[in-house]
Design a protein around this motif. Structure first.
Motif, mmCIF file in Angstrom:
data_model
loop_
_atom_site.group_PDB
_atom_site.id
_atom_site.type_symbol
_atom_site.label_atom_id
_atom_site.label_comp_id
_atom_site.label_asym_id
_atom_site.label_seq_id
_atom_site.Cartn_x
_atom_site.Cartn_y
_atom_site.Cartn_z
ATOM 1 N N HIS A 32 34.495 38.602 36.220
ATOM 2 C CA HIS A 32 35.747 39.499 35.666
ATOM 3 C C HIS A 32 35.225 39.567 34.249
ATOM 4 O O HIS A 32 34.963 38.886 33.271
ATOM 5 N N HIS A 82 43.384 45.095 36.437
ATOM 6 C CA HIS A 82 44.755 45.412 36.653
ATOM 7 C C HIS A 82 45.076 46.660 35.454
ATOM 8 O O HIS A 82 45.786 47.417 35.428
ATOM 9 N N ASP A 167 42.956 42.557 45.597
ATOM 10 C CA ASP A 167 44.193 41.684 44.726
ATOM 11 C C ASP A 167 45.486 41.977 45.341
ATOM 12 O O ASP A 167 45.869 43.073 45.571
HETATM 13 C C1 FUL Z 1 44.814 37.545 40.512
HETATM 14 C C2 FUL Z 1 44.717 38.489 39.377
HETATM 15 O O1 FUL Z 1 45.854 38.636 38.836
HETATM 16 C C3 FUL Z 1 43.766 37.665 38.336
HETATM 17 O O2 FUL Z 1 43.685 38.431 37.061
HETATM 18 C C4 FUL Z 1 42.381 37.423 38.923
HETATM 19 O O3 FUL Z 1 41.815 39.011 39.099
HETATM 20 C C5 FUL Z 1 42.608 36.840 40.298
HETATM 21 C C6 FUL Z 1 41.112 36.646 41.041
HETATM 22 O O4 FUL Z 1 43.450 37.335 40.961
HETATM 23 O O5 FUL Z 1 45.524 37.765 41.628
#
Ligand code: FUL
Length: 448
Positions: A32, A82, A167
């Motif tokens: 990330h 995001h 995601d």
């Molecule tokens: C989640 C995201 O909202 C987090 O920030 C992160 O990327 C994780 C792997 O998935 O849903």
């Protein structure tokens, strides 16, 4: 429909070749990296100035070396999180590395990471957040075209992709509307340009979410699950046996794929679970955070890779663009521990004899050592290319009276089950499959 017929069908639900390759990848890295690395946020607002993104010591070869030292076989990069900031110079937005001081706005993080992976022999994949808090089109149909254009850039410009990570997060756009994601359209593009890539998404088609981000796996993990859970996967059976509804089902459910549940399903499909977790509390880098203990990471490996799932471990780069030395050290410790634990298979010196119990769905294997041998871990693998079948098994040893007595009780096996044993020296062990959906086909029995 008869239970017997349904179970035969359930036992024959098969993975695609890309899903089989994914299962064999077992352990891979998540990275990330975004403006959040500079602001300390976990979810960026989309209003960050691209000028803050400036990894002055960016070195993806350092990432790759650290990832490999842990025994991982791939790496998935957040090409866009995001906040909508693109780590590659997308033609379709100004919110990207194009407008950051890094390499004078001429750089491409995705390209350099993909190339470093290739040099180091790691598979490369990407995460492209459907939720985009920067794009003014978000919340309208036009956003799906924007998203598909970006997806196409990533699918066609960076060589072979092994895994695409969608995601599930979905916020509101500037028009106050939640985006309706065109997953069918996204999947079509991936199949067209990268037919070997697996797709991770809440609803399938290839890989589903384990249901938490803490590394916790289910006691019984099935890769054969109701289509009601993974509506984007291919339905491979008829059903249901019992009338009712599985509309309540979600990835957080503890009993996914178990027998009492699948009897209500209108059809089963193949979708293995991925355990995603970060080496630190956050997904992005925060200097005050420490990596999790070696013990926790090793145990997560045992219950994920050793629990019929894959382990996707995130390591966040620092603002300079390097992995933190504390994480590098922990990854190497983990790799060393895995290597020393699983280096020598004691089954190579043992005699393994199959016992038939006059049944298709019950079977036992007796392992005989030339001299008493201490076993810390038993590893079982099903021939999952033919389907997942074992419901319940136990590992037995001789007690003081010479009778078999259980020293371990297990449920599913699937791709791989690692069973921690007590490490006592014994001349014999017995693996008894007490219940299976059809004839049991093992790919491997190993002892460490
Ligand atoms: C989640 C995201 O909202 C987090 O920030 C992160 O990327 C994780 C792997 O998935 O849903």
């Amino acid at each position: 429909m008869e239970i017997r017929d349904f179970l035969k069908q359930a036992a024959a639900v098969r993975p695609s070749p890309r899903q089989l390759a994914w299962f064999d990848t077992e352990f891979y890295a998540f990275v990330h990296f975004s403006p959040n690395t500079y602001t300390g946020l976990e979810w960026g607002t989309g209003k960050e100035d691209p000028a803050i993104f400036n990894p002055t010591k960016f070195d993806p070869d350092q990432w790759v070396a650290a990832v490999k030292s842990a025994g991982m076989r791939g790496l998935v990069l957040t090409a866009k999180h995001h906040d909508g900031f693109c780590l590659w110079p997308s033609k379709y937005t100004e919110h990207s590395v194009k407008n950051s001081p890094w390499q004078g706005g001429k750089g491409d993080i995705v390209k350099e990471v993909a190339e470093a992976c290739r040099r180091g022999g790691l598979k490369f994949g990407f995460y492209l957040s459907p939720w985009d808090r920067n794009c003014p089109l978000y919340g309208s149909d036009a956003y799906n075209d924007y998203y598909k254009a970006q997806l196409t850039e990533l699918l066609t410009g960076y060589g072979e992709i092994f895994h695409v990570w969608f995601d599930g997060a979905c916020g509101e756009g500037p028009n106050g509307k939640r985006q309706v994601y065109d997953f069918d359209g996204y999947i079509e593009l991936i199949r067209k340009y990268q037919p070997n890539a697996t797709i991770f998404n809440d609803k399938g088609p290839d890989v589903r979410w384990i249901g938490n981000e803490s590394g916790t796996a289910r006691a019984a993990e099935w890769a054969v699950v109701p289509h009601e859970l993974c509506g984007l996967s291919e339905r491979q059976t008829d059903g249901p046996v019992l009338s009712g509804s599985l509309s309540y089902l979600y990835n957080t459910d503890p009993y996914i794929g178990t027998m009492p549940e699948i009897l209500y399903s209108r059809g089963l499909c193949f979708a293995g679970a991925e355990v995603d977790m970060s080496i630190r509390p956050g997904w992005f880098y925060h200097p005050e955070e420490e990596p999790h203990s070696l013990e926790r990471l090793f145990n997560t490996y045992l219950t994920s890779v050793g629990g019929n799932a894959c382990f996707h471990l995130n390591i966040p780069p620092t603002p300079e663009g390097l992995f933190d030395e504390r994480d590098v050290k922990r990854l190497k410790e983990l790799g060393d521990k895995l290597h020393e634990t699983f280096a020598a298979d004691l089954a190579e010196q043992a005699e393994i004899v199959k016992e038939t119990l006059d049944s298709d769905t019950q079977v036992a294997w007796v392992v005989r050592f030339p001299q008493p041998t201490a076993v810390r871990y038993l590893m079982l693998m099903e021939e999952i290319s033919k389907g997942q079948r074992i419901e319940r098994f136990k590992v037995q040893a001789r007690n003081a009276f010479g009778n078999w007595e259980a020293i371990y009780h297990g449920t599913t096996v699937g791709h791989k089950r690692i069973c921690p044993l007590d490490g006592e020296a014994r001349g014999e062990l017995r693996v008894l499959v007490a219940s299976a959906r059809d004839e049991v086909l093992l790919r491997r029995i190993a002892l460490f």
